[in-house]
Design a protein around this motif. Structure first.
Motif, PDB file in Angstrom:
ATOM      1  N   ASP A  53       0.784  -1.178  -0.021  1.00 63.23           N
ATOM      2  CA  ASP A  53       0.263   0.038   0.106  1.00 63.23           C
ATOM      3  C   ASP A  53       0.936   1.216  -0.143  1.00 63.23           C
ATOM      4  O   ASP A  53       1.646   1.412   1.151  1.00 63.23           O
ATOM      5  CB  ASP A  53      -0.831  -0.001   1.254  1.00 63.23           C
ATOM      6  CG  ASP A  53      -1.895   1.040   1.132  1.00 63.23           C
ATOM      7  OD1 ASP A  53      -1.828   2.096   0.443  1.00 63.23           O
ATOM      8  OD2 ASP A  53      -3.265   0.813   1.764  1.00 63.23           O
ATOM      9  N   CYS A  54       0.719   2.036  -1.139  1.00 67.13           N
ATOM     10  CA  CYS A  54       1.665   3.197  -1.175  1.00 67.13           C
ATOM     11  C   CYS A  54       1.313   4.104  -0.057  1.00 67.13           C
ATOM     12  O   CYS A  54       2.240   5.123   0.067  1.00 67.13           O
ATOM     13  CB  CYS A  54       1.339   3.762  -2.623  1.00 67.13           C
ATOM     14  SG  CYS A  54       2.374   2.940  -3.936  1.00 67.13           S
ATOM     15  N   GLU A  55       0.387   4.224   0.614  1.00 64.23           N
ATOM     16  CA  GLU A  55       0.021   5.292   1.535  1.00 64.23           C
ATOM     17  C   GLU A  55       0.763   4.613   3.028  1.00 64.23           C
ATOM     18  O   GLU A  55       0.625   5.495   3.980  1.00 64.23           O
ATOM     19  CB  GLU A  55      -1.611   5.304   1.872  1.00 64.23           C
ATOM     20  CG  GLU A  55      -2.396   5.704   0.729  1.00 64.23           C
ATOM     21  CD  GLU A  55      -3.596   5.964   1.152  1.00 64.23           C
ATOM     22  OE1 GLU A  55      -4.129   5.782   2.256  1.00 64.23           O
ATOM     23  OE2 GLU A  55      -4.507   6.406   0.108  1.00 64.23           O
ATOM     24  N   GLU A  56       1.216   3.346   2.957  1.00 62.38           N
ATOM     25  CA  GLU A  56       2.172   3.040   4.036  1.00 62.38           C
ATOM     26  C   GLU A  56       3.533   2.527   3.844  1.00 62.38           C
ATOM     27  O   GLU A  56       4.494   2.594   4.694  1.00 62.38           O
ATOM     28  CB  GLU A  56       1.286   1.745   4.466  1.00 62.38           C
ATOM     29  CG  GLU A  56       0.043   2.036   5.228  1.00 62.38           C
ATOM     30  CD  GLU A  56      -0.869   0.779   5.383  1.00 62.38           C
ATOM     31  OE1 GLU A  56      -0.268  -0.384   5.216  1.00 62.38           O
ATOM     32  OE2 GLU A  56      -2.003   0.906   5.953  1.00 62.38           O
ATOM     33  N   THR A  57       3.785   2.286   2.369  1.00 55.92           N
ATOM     34  CA  THR A  57       5.209   1.702   2.223  1.00 55.92           C
ATOM     35  C   THR A  57       5.592   2.099   1.015  1.00 55.92           C
ATOM     36  O   THR A  57       4.817   2.325   0.070  1.00 55.92           O
ATOM     37  CB  THR A  57       5.071   0.288   1.854  1.00 55.92           C
ATOM     38  OG1 THR A  57       4.305  -0.353   3.010  1.00 55.92           O
ATOM     39  CG2 THR A  57       6.386  -0.610   1.699  1.00 55.92           C
ATOM     40  N   PRO A  58       6.899   2.689   1.091  1.00 58.12           N
ATOM     41  CA  PRO A  58       7.570   3.282  -0.373  1.00 58.12           C
ATOM     42  C   PRO A  58       7.478   2.389  -1.293  1.00 58.12           C
ATOM     43  O   PRO A  58       7.782   1.387  -1.230  1.00 58.12           O
ATOM     44  CB  PRO A  58       9.178   3.670   0.112  1.00 58.12           C
ATOM     45  CG  PRO A  58       9.011   3.562   1.626  1.00 58.12           C
ATOM     46  CD  PRO A  58       7.840   2.577   2.038  1.00 58.12           C
ATOM     47  N   VAL A  59       7.261   2.903  -2.659  1.00 57.30           N
ATOM     48  CA  VAL A  59       6.888   2.064  -3.907  1.00 57.30           C
ATOM     49  C   VAL A  59       8.410   1.336  -4.090  1.00 57.30           C
ATOM     50  O   VAL A  59       8.385   0.116  -4.865  1.00 57.30           O
ATOM     51  CB  VAL A  59       6.513   3.094  -4.934  1.00 57.30           C
ATOM     52  CG1 VAL A  59       7.710   4.006  -5.299  1.00 57.30           C
ATOM     53  CG2 VAL A  59       6.008   2.256  -6.188  1.00 57.30           C
ATOM     54  N   GLU A  60       9.598   1.767  -3.727  1.00 59.38           N
ATOM     55  CA  GLU A  60      10.722   0.988  -4.171  1.00 59.38           C
ATOM     56  C   GLU A  60      10.785  -0.227  -3.434  1.00 59.38           C
ATOM     57  O   GLU A  60      11.370  -1.260  -3.805  1.00 59.38           O
ATOM     58  CB  GLU A  60      11.903   1.846  -3.860  1.00 59.38           C
ATOM     59  CG  GLU A  60      12.135   2.405  -2.416  1.00 59.38           C
ATOM     60  CD  GLU A  60      11.438   3.896  -2.322  1.00 59.38           C
ATOM     61  OE1 GLU A  60      11.983   4.449  -1.433  1.00 59.38           O
ATOM     62  OE2 GLU A  60      10.525   4.083  -2.817  1.00 59.38           O
ATOM     63  N   LYS A  92      -1.479  13.180   1.612  1.00 59.98           N
ATOM     64  CA  LYS A  92      -1.213  11.986   1.876  1.00 59.98           C
ATOM     65  C   LYS A  92       0.311  11.599   1.616  1.00 59.98           C
ATOM     66  O   LYS A  92       0.767  10.590   1.808  1.00 59.98           O
ATOM     67  CB  LYS A  92      -2.050  11.000   0.715  1.00 59.98           C
ATOM     68  CG  LYS A  92      -3.317  10.975   1.104  1.00 59.98           C
ATOM     69  CD  LYS A  92      -4.293   9.710  -0.044  1.00 59.98           C
ATOM     70  CE  LYS A  92      -5.550   9.788   0.469  1.00 59.98           C
ATOM     71  NZ  LYS A  92      -6.158   8.886  -0.177  1.00 59.98           N
ATOM     72  N   GLU A  93       1.117  12.766   1.941  1.00 64.23           N
ATOM     73  CA  GLU A  93       2.430  12.732   1.721  1.00 64.23           C
ATOM     74  C   GLU A  93       3.275  12.380   3.018  1.00 64.23           C
ATOM     75  O   GLU A  93       3.911  12.883   3.483  1.00 64.23           O
ATOM     76  CB  GLU A  93       2.945  14.164   1.004  1.00 64.23           C
ATOM     77  CG  GLU A  93       2.617  14.555  -0.318  1.00 64.23           C
ATOM     78  CD  GLU A  93       1.262  15.208  -0.175  1.00 64.23           C
ATOM     79  OE1 GLU A  93       0.612  15.178   0.959  1.00 64.23           O
ATOM     80  OE2 GLU A  93       0.663  15.393  -1.334  1.00 64.23           O
ATOM     81  N   LYS A  94       2.715  11.019   3.434  1.00 70.34           N
ATOM     82  CA  LYS A  94       3.400  10.556   4.696  1.00 70.34           C
ATOM     83  C   LYS A  94       4.248   9.740   4.253  1.00 70.34           C
ATOM     84  O   LYS A  94       5.165   9.408   4.979  1.00 70.34           O
ATOM     85  CB  LYS A  94       2.295   9.851   5.587  1.00 70.34           C
ATOM     86  CG  LYS A  94       1.034  10.975   5.899  1.00 70.34           C
ATOM     87  CD  LYS A  94       0.038   9.807   6.615  1.00 70.34           C
ATOM     88  CE  LYS A  94      -1.305  10.749   7.020  1.00 70.34           C
ATOM     89  NZ  LYS A  94      -2.350   9.885   7.819  1.00 70.34           N
ATOM     90  N   VAL A  95       4.389   9.128   3.140  1.00 72.82           N
ATOM     91  CA  VAL A  95       5.664   8.120   2.754  1.00 72.82           C
ATOM     92  C   VAL A  95       6.334   8.929   1.737  1.00 72.82           C
ATOM     93  O   VAL A  95       5.750   9.440   0.540  1.00 72.82           O
ATOM     94  CB  VAL A  95       5.012   6.800   2.387  1.00 72.82           C
ATOM     95  CG1 VAL A  95       6.079   5.893   2.129  1.00 72.82           C
ATOM     96  CG2 VAL A  95       3.977   6.408   3.662  1.00 72.82           C
ATOM     97  N   GLU A  96       7.530   8.661   1.771  1.00 75.55           N
ATOM     98  CA  GLU A  96       8.386   9.411   0.667  1.00 75.55           C
ATOM     99  C   GLU A  96       8.764   8.173  -0.301  1.00 75.55           C
ATOM    100  O   GLU A  96       9.327   7.163   0.064  1.00 75.55           O
ATOM    101  CB  GLU A  96       9.723   9.936   1.215  1.00 75.55           C
ATOM    102  CG  GLU A  96      10.652  10.661   0.103  1.00 75.55           C
ATOM    103  CD  GLU A  96      11.800  11.256   0.776  1.00 75.55           C
ATOM    104  OE1 GLU A  96      12.753  11.569   0.204  1.00 75.55           O
ATOM    105  OE2 GLU A  96      11.799  11.476   2.062  1.00 75.55           O
TER     106      GLU A  96
END
Length: 342
Positions: A53-60, A92-96
């Protein structure tokens, strides 16, 4: 487009990256399931199916997983949910997220992974570089609400796996009884398929026997029976709804919604608007507009205005506790019947 994509997936013509977005969650989930089913066997999914989930985990993190060899089997599937960085959404920018890393992956995706980006977004921000790149270089599916013709194609495709066919009149009745919500239709189709068996045909009689009327369809029948001067049948439908624990206030609200739709559809049609245009303006499914336009022929504009005033008065009486709720609806139906007779 949707059916073409599904057939392509079923044939094993898989893309390394998919972008699935839109407001129809059922279609997104069904497409995801189809990709997974066509990519990895059920016994491999515990090891080769991952979700982030991109709202919780970096896409990389998801991309690193995609570049890691499958534990068993030849392929793996990586679900990347809620890629909000493709939209104009704020807060929603909680994850970089490392967009450069994502760009590199899209340019050279892993040969042994299928990555699926999914999001319940009405639209994406096409001004963003990453959005443009994904839209251009991946397999894209926009899950928008289906029109009546598309729903009929979806029904036929849904039944194809069981080698089951449905008669045209049976499909008509199914849509009338169950409505156009895909989740409900899928459940009803599964039930009908189980009844007719592999290679069977779903007939109008089968649908009538197995598919219950939706609450909205019962309201439609209620109006039709009154206008056909079949008051006994109208009351029987109303009492059946009460037996099914439907509240009179909810029934009255649905009657008001339907008559409002009939009035709006009739008024817009008189101005030259077509069915699709009316549906778009009123933000309802075209099939509902089709039904409303059919019922609109039974009323003049003046009658519809009076009926809506009657419904407003009934609503006030019910909410103010001036009369028994059940009696309020009964009196409204009798008044409606008087209008039909006159």
């Amino acid at each position: 487009m949707m059916i073409d994509l599904w057939r392509k997936i079923k044939k094993g013509n898989l893309s390394p990256v998919y972008l699935l977005y839109g407001t129809e969650s059922f279609l997104i989930n069904e497409t995801c399931h189809l990709i997974i089913q066509s990519t990895i066997r059920e016994e491999e999914r515990e090891f080769n199916l991952s979700a982030y989930d991109c709202e919780e985990t970096p896409v990389e993190v998801a991309l690193e997983d995609a570049e890691t060899l499958p534990f068993f089997g030849d392929k793996k599937v990586i679900l990347v949910k809620n890629p909000y960085f493709l939209t104009a959404e704020k807060g929603k920018e909680k994850v970089e997220h490392n967009m450069k890393r994502l760009e590199q992956y899209i340019e050279e995706p892993s040969p042994f992974s299928v990555v699926i980006f999914t999001g319940l977004y009405e639209k994406l921000d096409e001004r963003k570089k990453m959005t443009k790149m994904l839209l251009k270089q991946t397999e894209v599916f926009v899950a928008s609400p289906l029109n009546e013709q598309e729903i009929r194609r979806w029904i036929a495709e849904h039944l194809l796996a069981s080698n089951v066919t449905i008669e045209e009149k049976a499909a008509d009745l199914l849509l009338q009884l169950a409505g156009t919500t895909l989740t409900i239709l899928a459940n009803e189709l599964n039930k009908l398929t189980l009844f007719v068996g592999q290679g069977g045909t779903i007939t109008e009689e089968t649908v009538r026997m197995l598919v219950p009327r939706s609450l909205e369809q019962n309201i439609f029948v209620l109006i039709e029976k009154v206008m056909q001067r079949q008051l006994d049948e109208a009351f029987r439908t109303f009492y059946d709804l009460l037996k099914n624990n439907e509240e009179p206030i909810k029934i009255l609200a649905l009657l008001a919604n339907q008559f409002r739709l009939i009035y709006q559809a009739k008024s817009l049609a008189a101005k030259g608007y077509g069915q699709q245009q009316i549906a778009s303006l009123l933000k309802v499914h075209p099939f509902r507009v089709k039904i409303a336009l059919g019922q609109a022929k039974l009323f003049s504009v003046e009658e519809l205005m009076r009926i809506m005033n009657d419904l407003a008065e009934a609503d006030y009486q019910m909410k103010a506790g001036l009369m028994d709720k059940r009696l309020v609806v009964e009196l409204f139906l009798m008044k409606l019947n008087e209008k039909a007779v006159s």
